[in-house]
Design a protein around this motif. Sequence first.
Motif, PDB file in Angstrom:
ATOM      1  N   ILE A  95      38.646  36.518  32.535  1.00 53.27           N
ATOM      2  CA  ILE A  95      37.977  35.224  32.592  1.00 53.27           C
ATOM      3  C   ILE A  95      37.776  34.744  34.028  1.00 53.27           C
ATOM      4  O   ILE A  95      38.424  35.208  34.965  1.00 53.27           O
ATOM      5  CB  ILE A  95      38.763  34.180  31.768  1.00 53.27           C
ATOM      6  N   SER A 100      33.132  40.739  34.067  1.00 54.60           N
ATOM      7  CA  SER A 100      33.925  39.610  34.520  1.00 54.60           C
ATOM      8  C   SER A 100      33.066  38.719  35.417  1.00 54.60           C
ATOM      9  O   SER A 100      31.852  38.620  35.216  1.00 54.60           O
ATOM     10  CB  SER A 100      35.181  40.127  35.244  1.00 54.60           C
ATOM     11  N   SER A 109      35.068  39.402  29.513  1.00 57.07           N
ATOM     12  CA  SER A 109      35.633  38.060  29.518  1.00 57.07           C
ATOM     13  C   SER A 109      35.160  37.329  28.259  1.00 57.07           C
ATOM     14  O   SER A 109      34.077  37.609  27.741  1.00 57.07           O
ATOM     15  CB  SER A 109      35.123  37.330  30.775  1.00 57.07           C
ATOM     16  N   PRO A 110      35.930  36.366  27.761  1.00 59.70           N
ATOM     17  CA  PRO A 110      35.514  35.651  26.551  1.00 59.70           C
ATOM     18  C   PRO A 110      34.348  34.690  26.759  1.00 59.70           C
ATOM     19  O   PRO A 110      33.773  34.209  25.773  1.00 59.70           O
ATOM     20  CB  PRO A 110      36.777  34.883  26.149  1.00 59.70           C
ATOM     21  N   THR A 137      37.308  42.125  23.887  1.00 56.05           N
ATOM     22  CA  THR A 137      37.434  40.925  24.718  1.00 56.05           C
ATOM     23  C   THR A 137      38.829  40.899  25.330  1.00 56.05           C
ATOM     24  O   THR A 137      39.812  41.181  24.649  1.00 56.05           O
ATOM     25  CB  THR A 137      37.210  39.655  23.880  1.00 56.05           C
ATOM     26  N   ASP A 138      38.902  40.559  26.615  1.00 54.94           N
ATOM     27  CA  ASP A 138      40.192  40.460  27.301  1.00 54.94           C
ATOM     28  C   ASP A 138      40.211  39.150  28.088  1.00 54.94           C
ATOM     29  O   ASP A 138      39.409  38.961  29.005  1.00 54.94           O
ATOM     30  CB  ASP A 138      40.388  41.652  28.243  1.00 54.94           C
ATOM     31  N   GLU A 139      41.109  38.250  27.721  1.00 58.41           N
ATOM     32  CA  GLU A 139      41.216  36.943  28.382  1.00 58.41           C
ATOM     33  C   GLU A 139      41.497  37.089  29.876  1.00 58.41           C
ATOM     34  O   GLU A 139      41.191  36.196  30.662  1.00 58.41           O
ATOM     35  CB  GLU A 139      42.338  36.124  27.730  1.00 58.41           C
ATOM     36  N   ARG A 140      42.090  38.201  30.290  1.00 62.12           N
ATOM     37  CA  ARG A 140      42.432  38.394  31.697  1.00 62.12           C
ATOM     38  C   ARG A 140      41.202  38.551  32.585  1.00 62.12           C
ATOM     39  O   ARG A 140      41.304  38.432  33.812  1.00 62.12           O
ATOM     40  CB  ARG A 140      43.357  39.603  31.842  1.00 62.12           C
ATOM     41  N   ARG A 165      46.391  39.382  36.837  1.00 58.40           N
ATOM     42  CA  ARG A 165      45.699  39.514  35.547  1.00 58.40           C
ATOM     43  C   ARG A 165      44.570  40.540  35.606  1.00 58.40           C
ATOM     44  O   ARG A 165      44.352  41.298  34.644  1.00 58.40           O
ATOM     45  CB  ARG A 165      45.196  38.159  35.053  1.00 58.40           C
ATOM     46  N   ARG A 205      34.987  27.758  33.597  1.00 54.33           N
ATOM     47  CA  ARG A 205      35.369  28.243  32.266  1.00 54.33           C
ATOM     48  C   ARG A 205      34.766  27.412  31.136  1.00 54.33           C
ATOM     49  O   ARG A 205      35.130  27.583  29.972  1.00 54.33           O
ATOM     50  CB  ARG A 205      36.894  28.246  32.132  1.00 54.33           C
TER      51      ARG A 205
END
Length: 231
Positions: A87, A153, A60-61, A82-85, A132, A28
Amino acid sequence: MSDSKDITVVHVMRHGEVENPDGILYGRLPGYHLSELGRQMAERVAEHLAPRDVTYVCASPLERAQESATPIAKAHGLDLATDERLIEAENVFQGKTFGVGDGALRNPDNWKHLVNPFRPSWGEPYVDQVVRMTGALNAARDQARGHEAVLVSHQLPIWIVRSYVERRRLWHDPRKRQCTLASLTTFTYQGDRIVSVGYSEPAIDLVPAHLRAGAKPQKGKGAAQGKAFGA
């Protein structure tokens, strides 16, 4: 309530090749961008999806995912969400080289992280990734009801949610993941229910042989080995 006969397709793309000459397991960490070849992969997938009825694109961010999704969103005249899930999975070896010899496995202090491959003990639990990722998939389904969505992703979360949907055990041999760079894992919904899972590799001719699904790991140092750590 949605019509039980409506069909929605959610493609989940793994990002393209990342510039990573030092062979870091970047996880990350910020600052890891697509290589020139990775950008070509992203463009190829955008061309492949251009005729499709895509109404929602989300990533993903992390930079490599955002950069892989941008040409797809542009081709369809869409804003990129954007969806943090989406990542990458957490990993205690993030920021290190990972392997026997000069990698993280040489340090006995790291061995405690390898005791339980079923959870796994070195990172984010598989069940948490399932929760997630299914949440992100279902959100995309709702955004694109009756049409198609594209999510971008990372290899492990994509493989884990596919394994869950296909009712396979979540712990696995990483070398056997079917999730090559710039590949598409496609979930087809009828109403709210997933009825099929597909897999395709629109940019496979651009993917170096040692980074393709099922390829044997490379030995030695260098950029070719390092890029295999991309996820």
